[in-house]
Design a protein around this motif. Structure first.
Motif, PDB file in Angstrom:
ATOM      1  N   GLU A 227     -17.183 -10.356  80.183  1.00  0.00           N
ATOM      2  CA  GLU A 227     -16.390  -9.457  79.338  1.00  0.00           C
ATOM      3  C   GLU A 227     -15.001 -10.034  79.096  1.00  0.00           C
ATOM      4  O   GLU A 227     -14.496 -10.013  77.974  1.00  0.00           O
ATOM      5  CB  GLU A 227     -16.297  -8.065  79.959  1.00  0.00           C
ATOM      6  CG  GLU A 227     -17.560  -7.259  79.818  1.00  0.00           C
ATOM      7  CD  GLU A 227     -17.975  -7.074  78.357  1.00  0.00           C
ATOM      8  OE1 GLU A 227     -17.117  -6.718  77.517  1.00  0.00           O
ATOM      9  OE2 GLU A 227     -19.172  -7.309  78.060  1.00  0.00           O
ATOM     10  N   TRP A 228     -14.356 -10.538  80.165  1.00  0.00           N
ATOM     11  CA  TRP A 228     -13.039 -11.154  80.025  1.00  0.00           C
ATOM     12  C   TRP A 228     -13.105 -12.310  79.039  1.00  0.00           C
ATOM     13  O   TRP A 228     -12.263 -12.442  78.153  1.00  0.00           O
ATOM     14  CB  TRP A 228     -12.548 -11.635  81.396  1.00  0.00           C
ATOM     15  CG  TRP A 228     -11.193 -12.284  81.341  1.00  0.00           C
ATOM     16  CD1 TRP A 228      -9.992 -11.674  81.525  1.00  0.00           C
ATOM     17  CD2 TRP A 228     -10.914 -13.669  81.058  1.00  0.00           C
ATOM     18  NE1 TRP A 228      -8.971 -12.600  81.376  1.00  0.00           N
ATOM     19  CE2 TRP A 228      -9.516 -13.831  81.089  1.00  0.00           C
ATOM     20  CE3 TRP A 228     -11.700 -14.777  80.777  1.00  0.00           C
ATOM     21  CZ2 TRP A 228      -8.897 -15.050  80.857  1.00  0.00           C
ATOM     22  CZ3 TRP A 228     -11.079 -16.001  80.544  1.00  0.00           C
ATOM     23  CH2 TRP A 228      -9.694 -16.132  80.589  1.00  0.00           C
TER      24      TRP A 228
ATOM     25  N   LYS B 227     -15.320 -12.873  76.675  1.00  0.00           N
ATOM     26  CA  LYS B 227     -15.614 -12.389  75.318  1.00  0.00           C
ATOM     27  C   LYS B 227     -14.328 -11.938  74.628  1.00  0.00           C
ATOM     28  O   LYS B 227     -14.076 -12.289  73.467  1.00  0.00           O
ATOM     29  CB  LYS B 227     -16.623 -11.243  75.381  1.00  0.00           C
ATOM     30  CG  LYS B 227     -17.023 -10.692  74.032  1.00  0.00           C
ATOM     31  CD  LYS B 227     -18.079  -9.599  74.196  1.00  0.00           C
ATOM     32  CE  LYS B 227     -18.599  -9.172  72.852  1.00  0.00           C
ATOM     33  NZ  LYS B 227     -18.118  -7.896  72.404  1.00  0.00           N
ATOM     34  N   VAL B 228     -13.494 -11.173  75.345  1.00  0.00           N
ATOM     35  CA  VAL B 228     -12.223 -10.706  74.776  1.00  0.00           C
ATOM     36  C   VAL B 228     -11.331 -11.905  74.458  1.00  0.00           C
ATOM     37  O   VAL B 228     -10.749 -11.999  73.375  1.00  0.00           O
ATOM     38  CB  VAL B 228     -11.510  -9.723  75.733  1.00  0.00           C
ATOM     39  CG1 VAL B 228     -10.082  -9.452  75.290  1.00  0.00           C
ATOM     40  CG2 VAL B 228     -12.304  -8.425  75.837  1.00  0.00           C
ATOM     41  N   TRP B 229     -11.211 -12.819  75.403  1.00  0.00           N
ATOM     42  CA  TRP B 229     -10.389 -14.012  75.166  1.00  0.00           C
ATOM     43  C   TRP B 229     -10.916 -14.795  73.971  1.00  0.00           C
ATOM     44  O   TRP B 229     -10.150 -15.197  73.103  1.00  0.00           O
ATOM     45  CB  TRP B 229     -10.366 -14.898  76.428  1.00  0.00           C
ATOM     46  CG  TRP B 229      -9.669 -16.200  76.204  1.00  0.00           C
ATOM     47  CD1 TRP B 229      -8.328 -16.414  76.194  1.00  0.00           C
ATOM     48  CD2 TRP B 229     -10.277 -17.467  75.896  1.00  0.00           C
ATOM     49  NE1 TRP B 229      -8.052 -17.740  75.913  1.00  0.00           N
ATOM     50  CE2 TRP B 229      -9.246 -18.413  75.726  1.00  0.00           C
ATOM     51  CE3 TRP B 229     -11.589 -17.894  75.756  1.00  0.00           C
ATOM     52  CZ2 TRP B 229      -9.474 -19.741  75.427  1.00  0.00           C
ATOM     53  CZ3 TRP B 229     -11.827 -19.228  75.459  1.00  0.00           C
ATOM     54  CH2 TRP B 229     -10.783 -20.135  75.291  1.00  0.00           C
ATOM     55  N   TYR B 230     -12.195 -15.010  73.898  1.00  0.00           N
ATOM     56  CA  TYR B 230     -12.810 -15.803  72.829  1.00  0.00           C
ATOM     57  C   TYR B 230     -12.605 -15.151  71.466  1.00  0.00           C
ATOM     58  O   TYR B 230     -12.273 -15.817  70.485  1.00  0.00           O
ATOM     59  CB  TYR B 230     -14.308 -15.963  73.112  1.00  0.00           C
ATOM     60  CG  TYR B 230     -15.018 -16.863  72.135  1.00  0.00           C
ATOM     61  CD1 TYR B 230     -15.116 -18.226  72.369  1.00  0.00           C
ATOM     62  CD2 TYR B 230     -15.598 -16.353  70.967  1.00  0.00           C
ATOM     63  CE1 TYR B 230     -15.761 -19.071  71.472  1.00  0.00           C
ATOM     64  CE2 TYR B 230     -16.242 -17.185  70.065  1.00  0.00           C
ATOM     65  CZ  TYR B 230     -16.323 -18.537  70.320  1.00  0.00           C
ATOM     66  OH  TYR B 230     -16.959 -19.364  69.438  1.00  0.00           O
ATOM     67  N   GLU B 231     -12.788 -13.837  71.390  1.00  0.00           N
ATOM     68  CA  GLU B 231     -12.709 -13.143  70.101  1.00  0.00           C
ATOM     69  C   GLU B 231     -11.289 -12.797  69.673  1.00  0.00           C
ATOM     70  O   GLU B 231     -10.988 -12.790  68.484  1.00  0.00           O
ATOM     71  CB  GLU B 231     -13.550 -11.863  70.146  1.00  0.00           C
ATOM     72  CG  GLU B 231     -15.031 -12.129  70.265  1.00  0.00           C
ATOM     73  CD  GLU B 231     -15.864 -10.878  70.421  1.00  0.00           C
ATOM     74  OE1 GLU B 231     -17.093 -10.991  70.303  1.00  0.00           O
ATOM     75  OE2 GLU B 231     -15.311  -9.790  70.669  1.00  0.00           O
ATOM     76  N   GLU B 232     -10.399 -12.511  70.641  1.00  0.00           N
ATOM     77  CA  GLU B 232      -9.075 -12.009  70.286  1.00  0.00           C
ATOM     78  C   GLU B 232      -7.936 -13.014  70.488  1.00  0.00           C
ATOM     79  O   GLU B 232      -6.886 -12.865  69.861  1.00  0.00           O
ATOM     80  CB  GLU B 232      -8.778 -10.735  71.083  1.00  0.00           C
ATOM     81  CG  GLU B 232      -9.743  -9.607  70.750  1.00  0.00           C
ATOM     82  CD  GLU B 232      -9.500  -8.351  71.569  1.00  0.00           C
ATOM     83  OE1 GLU B 232      -8.426  -8.237  72.191  1.00  0.00           O
ATOM     84  OE2 GLU B 232     -10.397  -7.500  71.581  1.00  0.00           O
ATOM     85  N   VAL B 233      -8.130 -14.004  71.346  1.00  0.00           N
ATOM     86  CA  VAL B 233      -7.041 -14.920  71.667  1.00  0.00           C
ATOM     87  C   VAL B 233      -7.345 -16.337  71.191  1.00  0.00           C
ATOM     88  O   VAL B 233      -6.528 -16.967  70.532  1.00  0.00           O
ATOM     89  CB  VAL B 233      -6.747 -14.927  73.194  1.00  0.00           C
ATOM     90  CG1 VAL B 233      -5.621 -15.891  73.525  1.00  0.00           C
ATOM     91  CG2 VAL B 233      -6.427 -13.523  73.678  1.00  0.00           C
TER      92      VAL B 233
ATOM     93  N   ASP C  14      -8.214 -19.331  69.184  1.00  0.00           N
ATOM     94  CA  ASP C  14      -8.277 -19.633  67.752  1.00  0.00           C
ATOM     95  C   ASP C  14      -8.047 -21.122  67.546  1.00  0.00           C
ATOM     96  O   ASP C  14      -6.907 -21.581  67.449  1.00  0.00           O
ATOM     97  CB  ASP C  14      -7.227 -18.819  66.990  1.00  0.00           C
ATOM     98  CG  ASP C  14      -7.355 -18.978  65.487  1.00  0.00           C
ATOM     99  OD1 ASP C  14      -8.188 -19.785  65.022  1.00  0.00           O
ATOM    100  OD2 ASP C  14      -6.603 -18.294  64.768  1.00  0.00           O
TER     101      ASP C  14
ATOM    102  N   HIS D 138     -13.164 -23.631  74.532  1.00  0.00           N
ATOM    103  CA  HIS D 138     -13.918 -22.531  75.145  1.00  0.00           C
ATOM    104  C   HIS D 138     -15.000 -23.059  76.083  1.00  0.00           C
ATOM    105  O   HIS D 138     -15.213 -22.512  77.171  1.00  0.00           O
ATOM    106  CB  HIS D 138     -14.502 -21.615  74.073  1.00  0.00           C
ATOM    107  CG  HIS D 138     -15.472 -22.268  73.157  1.00  0.00           C
ATOM    108  ND1 HIS D 138     -15.102 -23.230  72.245  1.00  0.00           N
ATOM    109  CD2 HIS D 138     -16.810 -22.126  73.041  1.00  0.00           C
ATOM    110  CE1 HIS D 138     -16.170 -23.634  71.589  1.00  0.00           C
ATOM    111  NE2 HIS D 138     -17.220 -22.989  72.056  1.00  0.00           N
TER     112      HIS D 138
END
Length: 181
Positions: free
Chosen positions: A74-75, A77-83, A85, A101
């Motif tokens: 979960e951590w 996924k959040v990092w990958y999608e929101e942070v 880039d 990643h």
């Protein structure tokens, strides 16, 4: 240790743009200025070396599948999608950041193995890995620049580095004496 300039001379030119260097975490730091003419290995360092050897033997025995715990997934996924880039990478570093990643997951696995002799990756392993990557990336643009330089460029880098170390206060004769070979 190995210098970025040496790596640049040892690697074929196409390895930088071809993806090889994008899969390497370069650990680099400018010279500390600290010099020791007769370095000594302390008793603590001897004990640490022995502990490291024993730990490496235990890690070598690990077998099985790497499991990323649900909270860590979960951590990530959040990092990958929101942070995360990769499009924000500096010029010439796109290959590295496009794989960042994957590198983080691999580093998390190494941290789990080294800290707990485990193949279970937890959130803390990924957080520590991200901190380590971020720290190593501070010097990445400079490292990549040094790796890419040509022979002429390396001469210019040597001259520029010397002038910078002297903070621009150097005569032409001093410069010639110190960068000629």
């Amino acid at each position: 240790g190995t210098t970025p300039a040496w790596i640049g001379s040892a690697l074929p030119e196409h390895s930088v743009g071809g993806g090889f260097t994008g899969r390497i975490v370069f650990v680099n730091q400018p010279a500390s200025g600290r010099r020791e003419p007769w370095p000594k290995i302390t008793e603590v360092e001897i004990q640490l070396r022995q502990r490291l050897i024993e730990q490496m033997k235990r890690i070598h025995e690990l077998r099985g599948e790497v499991i990323v715990e649900e909270e860590a997934r979960e951590w990530y996924k959040v990092w990958y999608e929101e942070v995360f880039d990769p499009s924000l990478a500096e010029e010439g570093l796109g290959g590295y950041y496009a794989r960042r990643h994957d590198t983080l997951l691999k580093l998390g696995t190494v941290i789990a193995a080294s800290n707990r002799c485990s193949l279970r990756v937890c959130t803390q392993d990924l957080e520590v890995g991200l901190t380590m990557l971020t720290q190593s990336e501070r010097y990445l643009p400079e490292v990549m620049k040094l790796i890419r330089v040509t022979q002429e460029g390396s001469i210019l880098q040597k001259v520029l580095g010397y002038v910078q170390r002297k903070r621009g206060r150097i005569s032409y004769i001093q410069l010639l004496r110190n960068v000629s070979w």
